[in-house]
Design a protein around this motif. Structure first.
Motif, PDB file in Angstrom:
ATOM      1  N   PRO A 163       0.816  -1.213   0.000  1.00  0.00           N
ATOM      2  CA  PRO A 163       0.000   0.000   0.000  1.00  0.00           C
ATOM      3  C   PRO A 163       0.851   1.266   0.000  1.00  0.00           C
ATOM      4  CG  PRO A 163      -0.813  -1.581   1.609  1.00  0.00           C
ATOM      5  CD  PRO A 163       0.516  -2.083   1.151  1.00  0.00           C
ATOM      6  N   VAL A 164       0.396   2.259  -0.743  1.00  0.00           N
ATOM      7  CA  VAL A 164       1.129   3.536  -0.797  1.00  0.00           C
ATOM      8  C   VAL A 164       0.820   4.406   0.408  1.00  0.00           C
ATOM      9  CG1 VAL A 164       1.290   3.591  -3.311  1.00  0.00           C
ATOM     10  CG2 VAL A 164      -0.700   4.611  -2.176  1.00  0.00           C
ATOM     11  N   ALA A 165      -0.239   4.065   1.148  1.00  0.00           N
ATOM     12  CA  ALA A 165      -0.612   4.840   2.332  1.00  0.00           C
ATOM     13  C   ALA A 165      -1.098   3.886   3.406  1.00  0.00           C
ATOM     14  CB  ALA A 165      -1.697   5.861   1.997  1.00  0.00           C
ATOM     15  N   GLU A 166      -0.881   4.262   4.654  1.00  0.00           N
ATOM     16  CA  GLU A 166      -1.336   3.455   5.772  1.00  0.00           C
ATOM     17  C   GLU A 166      -2.597   4.088   6.360  1.00  0.00           C
ATOM     18  OE1 GLU A 166       0.221   1.864  10.153  1.00  0.00           O
ATOM     19  OE2 GLU A 166       1.643   2.670   8.682  1.00  0.00           O
ATOM     20  N   ASP A 167      -3.708   3.370   6.203  1.00  0.00           N
ATOM     21  CA  ASP A 167      -4.996   3.813   6.723  1.00  0.00           C
ATOM     22  C   ASP A 167      -5.331   5.254   6.307  1.00  0.00           C
ATOM     23  OD1 ASP A 167      -7.394   3.574   8.087  1.00  0.00           O
ATOM     24  OD2 ASP A 167      -6.557   4.338   9.967  1.00  0.00           O
ATOM     25  N   PRO A 168      -5.381   5.532   5.009  1.00  0.00           N
ATOM     26  CA  PRO A 168      -5.743   6.887   4.566  1.00  0.00           C
ATOM     27  C   PRO A 168      -7.185   7.204   4.947  1.00  0.00           C
ATOM     28  CG  PRO A 168      -5.769   5.366   2.718  1.00  0.00           C
ATOM     29  CD  PRO A 168      -5.194   4.606   3.878  1.00  0.00           C
ATOM     30  N   GLN A 169      -7.444   8.438   5.286  1.00  0.00           N
ATOM     31  CA  GLN A 169      -8.780   8.850   5.707  1.00  0.00           C
ATOM     32  C   GLN A 169      -9.504   9.522   4.532  1.00  0.00           C
ATOM     33  OE1 GLN A 169     -10.076   7.962   8.774  1.00  0.00           O
ATOM     34  NE2 GLN A 169      -8.159   6.783   8.670  1.00  0.00           N
ATOM     35  N   PRO A 170     -10.545   8.877   4.009  1.00  0.00           N
ATOM     36  CA  PRO A 170     -11.258   9.436   2.864  1.00  0.00           C
ATOM     37  C   PRO A 170     -11.893  10.787   3.180  1.00  0.00           C
ATOM     38  CG  PRO A 170     -11.782   7.110   3.141  1.00  0.00           C
ATOM     39  CD  PRO A 170     -11.039   7.532   4.371  1.00  0.00           C
ATOM     40  N   ALA A 171     -11.807  11.709   2.227  1.00  0.00           N
ATOM     41  CA  ALA A 171     -12.465  13.009   2.325  1.00  0.00           C
ATOM     42  C   ALA A 171     -13.820  12.877   1.643  1.00  0.00           C
ATOM     43  CB  ALA A 171     -11.615  14.082   1.657  1.00  0.00           C
ATOM     44  N   LEU A 172     -14.882  12.808   2.448  1.00  0.00           N
ATOM     45  CA  LEU A 172     -16.233  12.562   1.955  1.00  0.00           C
ATOM     46  C   LEU A 172     -17.187  13.640   2.480  1.00  0.00           C
ATOM     47  CD1 LEU A 172     -16.294   8.717   2.661  1.00  0.00           C
ATOM     48  CD2 LEU A 172     -15.931   9.810   0.449  1.00  0.00           C
ATOM     49  N   PRO A 173     -18.314  13.828   1.796  1.00  0.00           N
ATOM     50  CA  PRO A 173     -18.746  13.141   0.572  1.00  0.00           C
ATOM     51  C   PRO A 173     -17.977  13.637  -0.638  1.00  0.00           C
ATOM     52  CG  PRO A 173     -20.299  14.860   1.139  1.00  0.00           C
ATOM     53  CD  PRO A 173     -19.314  14.808   2.269  1.00  0.00           C
ATOM     54  N   VAL A 174     -18.001  12.826  -1.687  1.00  0.00           N
ATOM     55  CA  VAL A 174     -17.359  13.202  -2.931  1.00  0.00           C
ATOM     56  C   VAL A 174     -18.298  12.864  -4.084  1.00  0.00           C
ATOM     57  CG1 VAL A 174     -16.193  10.967  -3.138  1.00  0.00           C
ATOM     58  CG2 VAL A 174     -15.289  12.946  -4.361  1.00  0.00           C
ATOM     59  N   THR A 175     -18.358  13.737  -5.064  1.00  0.00           N
ATOM     60  CA  THR A 175     -19.192  13.509  -6.249  1.00  0.00           C
ATOM     61  C   THR A 175     -18.292  13.400  -7.466  1.00  0.00           C
ATOM     62  OG1 THR A 175     -21.079  14.707  -5.311  1.00  0.00           O
ATOM     63  CG2 THR A 175     -21.049  14.404  -7.695  1.00  0.00           C
ATOM     64  N   VAL A 176     -18.471  12.312  -8.220  1.00  0.00           N
ATOM     65  CA  VAL A 176     -17.655  12.076  -9.413  1.00  0.00           C
ATOM     66  C   VAL A 176     -18.571  11.790 -10.593  1.00  0.00           C
ATOM     67  CG1 VAL A 176     -15.709  11.165  -8.082  1.00  0.00           C
ATOM     68  CG2 VAL A 176     -17.449   9.584  -8.952  1.00  0.00           C
ATOM     69  N   THR A 177     -18.044  12.003 -11.774  1.00  0.00           N
ATOM     70  CA  THR A 177     -18.715  11.582 -12.997  1.00  0.00           C
ATOM     71  C   THR A 177     -17.993  10.357 -13.512  1.00  0.00           C
ATOM     72  OG1 THR A 177     -19.352  13.849 -13.544  1.00  0.00           O
ATOM     73  CG2 THR A 177     -19.395  12.240 -15.332  1.00  0.00           C
ATOM     74  N   ASP A 178     -18.701   9.227 -13.575  1.00  0.00           N
ATOM     75  CA  ASP A 178     -18.022   7.971 -13.908  1.00  0.00           C
ATOM     76  C   ASP A 178     -17.796   7.835 -15.407  1.00  0.00           C
ATOM     77  OD1 ASP A 178     -20.388   7.037 -15.058  1.00  0.00           O
ATOM     78  OD2 ASP A 178     -20.805   5.578 -13.478  1.00  0.00           O
ATOM     79  N   ALA A 179     -17.256   6.691 -15.814  1.00  0.00           N
ATOM     80  CA  ALA A 179     -16.862   6.482 -17.209  1.00  0.00           C
ATOM     81  C   ALA A 179     -18.047   6.482 -18.162  1.00  0.00           C
ATOM     82  CB  ALA A 179     -16.091   5.168 -17.341  1.00  0.00           C
ATOM     83  N   GLN A 180     -19.252   6.298 -17.634  1.00  0.00           N
ATOM     84  CA  GLN A 180     -20.441   6.319 -18.472  1.00  0.00           C
ATOM     85  C   GLN A 180     -21.142   7.668 -18.458  1.00  0.00           C
ATOM     86  OE1 GLN A 180     -22.781   2.950 -17.053  1.00  0.00           O
ATOM     87  NE2 GLN A 180     -21.901   1.657 -18.658  1.00  0.00           N
ATOM     88  N   GLY A 181     -20.515   8.653 -17.772  1.00  0.00           N
ATOM     89  CA  GLY A 181     -21.098   9.976 -17.715  1.00  0.00           C
ATOM     90  C   GLY A 181     -22.133  10.145 -16.617  1.00  0.00           C
ATOM     91  N   THR A 182     -22.252   9.168 -15.735  1.00  0.00           N
ATOM     92  CA  THR A 182     -23.214   9.227 -14.636  1.00  0.00           C
ATOM     93  C   THR A 182     -22.595   9.938 -13.435  1.00  0.00           C
ATOM     94  OG1 THR A 182     -24.225   7.148 -15.346  1.00  0.00           O
ATOM     95  CG2 THR A 182     -24.702   7.884 -13.108  1.00  0.00           C
ATOM     96  N   GLN A 183     -23.310  10.887 -12.866  1.00  0.00           N
ATOM     97  CA  GLN A 183     -22.822  11.593 -11.686  1.00  0.00           C
ATOM     98  C   GLN A 183     -23.208  10.783 -10.444  1.00  0.00           C
ATOM     99  OE1 GLN A 183     -24.272  15.693 -10.341  1.00  0.00           O
ATOM    100  NE2 GLN A 183     -22.342  16.200 -11.371  1.00  0.00           N
ATOM    101  N   VAL A 184     -22.200  10.464  -9.646  1.00  0.00           N
ATOM    102  CA  VAL A 184     -22.410   9.611  -8.481  1.00  0.00           C
ATOM    103  C   VAL A 184     -21.837  10.300  -7.250  1.00  0.00           C
ATOM    104  CG1 VAL A 184     -22.024   7.334  -7.459  1.00  0.00           C
ATOM    105  CG2 VAL A 184     -22.165   7.567  -9.957  1.00  0.00           C
TER     106      VAL A 184
END
Length: 372
Positions: free
Chosen positions: A75-96
């Motif tokens: 692993p490149v990081a030990e227990d990284p803490q996610p910054a949430l919430p996060v909104t992304v546009t996936d490979a199909q163009g869907t916003q999640v």
């Protein structure tokens, strides 16, 4: 028994990829004074290409070799803490929008997505696996695929995932839509795999999990490793394209009567180029993944065949494959039984272990006696 013999002179189809069946072995022909000999060699770690002595003549060997990509989880990081919430546009163009990454499913036909999650330092958040996720750290996780690579809706829902990462390599697609209807955030990543988008795929996993910095670190590390291996391959591969091994990638499921040759745009072309082979598919205009024909084999005249280990096994090994495909038996690769195989879950995955895959295939191709 697979083998390598020095001469005296010196993988639609992707949806049904099955788990690898490991096989390995090596037989070496002794010098004239020693007489013939055959030796079975125990499995061992694949050496670095920089630490082996390549053949003077790239065609100076006969027999099949099983290449093994040695890539322990790092692993490149030990227990990284996610910054949430996060909104992304996936490979199909869907916003999640992802609000919770405590229970993750990362599913694709090669197990690349789950491996990426582990390498990001979030492996303890995975709650299930696909059949291709078979590395030791994940083997204890419950399977959510059945009959090979079919997604099991009930098994997925029982695990109560808070986010699902997947691509279009697994089906049925109705199961993915069912997960979305159940309110589970589903992020679809790019199904196209090749050396040109390894880093992008890592980011498509890291960003929705809220760890973009870990994604940057993993993408940079992976690219650095790829660059180091490809630079080493350039030192041993023939500089003249006409001197390189004419190479094809065959996808086979003998029990189902499936015989495909992968061409341009399949990912196999990227792999062949990276290990310094001559991609015959480009020469004969073979695009994508198409059923193999006698005419295609005759036109290709390969010196070397790359395959998934499980595929060759399903056809009854080299003998069985050549019996089923007489046209292949008449090519240089068939006449010299020159096949290099690798686990189904590794060879076309193009993820964090890409450098190890390239190294193992290159050692098998240019120093086959150093591979078991």
């Amino acid at each position: 028994m697979a083998g390598v013999v020095r001469t005296a002179a010196a993988a639609a189809a992707v949806l049904v990829v099955a788990s690898a069946l490991a096989s390995c072995g090596l037989s070496a022909k002794a010098g004239p004074e020693d007489g013939p000999s055959t030796a079975a060699v125990a499995a061992r770690a694949t050496p670095s290409l920089a630490d082996v002595t390549p053949l003077t003549d790239v065609r100076d060997w006969d027999g099949e070799v099983n290449a093994v990509a040695d890539a322990p989880i790092d692993p490149v990081a030990e227990d990284p803490q996610p910054a949430l919430p996060v909104t992304v546009t996936d490979a199909q163009g869907t916003q999640v929008t992802v609000k919770d990454t405590s229970r993750v499913l990362a599913l694709d036909v090669y197990g690349t997505l789950s491996r990426t999650v582990f390498e990001l330092g979030l492996g303890d958040r995975l709650v299930g696996r696909d059949v291709s996720t078979d590395f030791d750290e994940a083997k204890q996780l419950p399977l959510v695929t059945q009959n090979g690579h079919d997604l099991n809706a009930e098994a997925i829902l029982e695990l109560d995932p808070t986010v699902i990462l997947t691509d279009t390599s697994l089906g049925p697609w109705d199961v993915v839509l069912q997960m979305r209807d159940a309110g589970i955030p589903v992020v679809v990543v790019d199904s196209d795999r090749g050396l040109d988008n390894v880093g992008e795929l890592i980011h498509q996993v890291a960003d929705p999990l809220g760890v973009p910095d870990a994604g940057d670190a993993l993408a940079k590390r992976t690219q650095r490793q790829i660059d180091e291996v490809t630079a080493q391959i350039a030192k041993v591969a023939p500089a003249d394209s006409g001197a390189r091994l004419r190479t094809v990638f065959l996808y086979v499921r003998g029990q189902s009567g499936i015989y495909y040759m992968f061409g341009e745009g399949s990912g196999a072309d990227s792999l062949i180029d990276a290990i310094g082979g001559y991609d015959v598919a480009h020469e004969i205009g073979w695009n994508g993944m198409k059923p193999l024909t006698d005419e295609g084999l005759v036109a290709a005249q390969p010196d070397l065949v790359l395959m998934m280990t499980g595929g060759l096994e399903s056809a009854g090994g080299v003998d069985g494959l050549l019996e089923r495909l007489p046209a292949l038996a008449q090519t240089p690769a068939g006449q010299h039984r020159r096949f290099v195989t690798m686990e189904d879950s590794q060879i076309l995955g193009f993820g964090p272990i890409t450098a190890s895959v390239l190294n193992a295939l290159a050692v098998a191709t240019y120093a086959p006696e150093d591979v078991s």
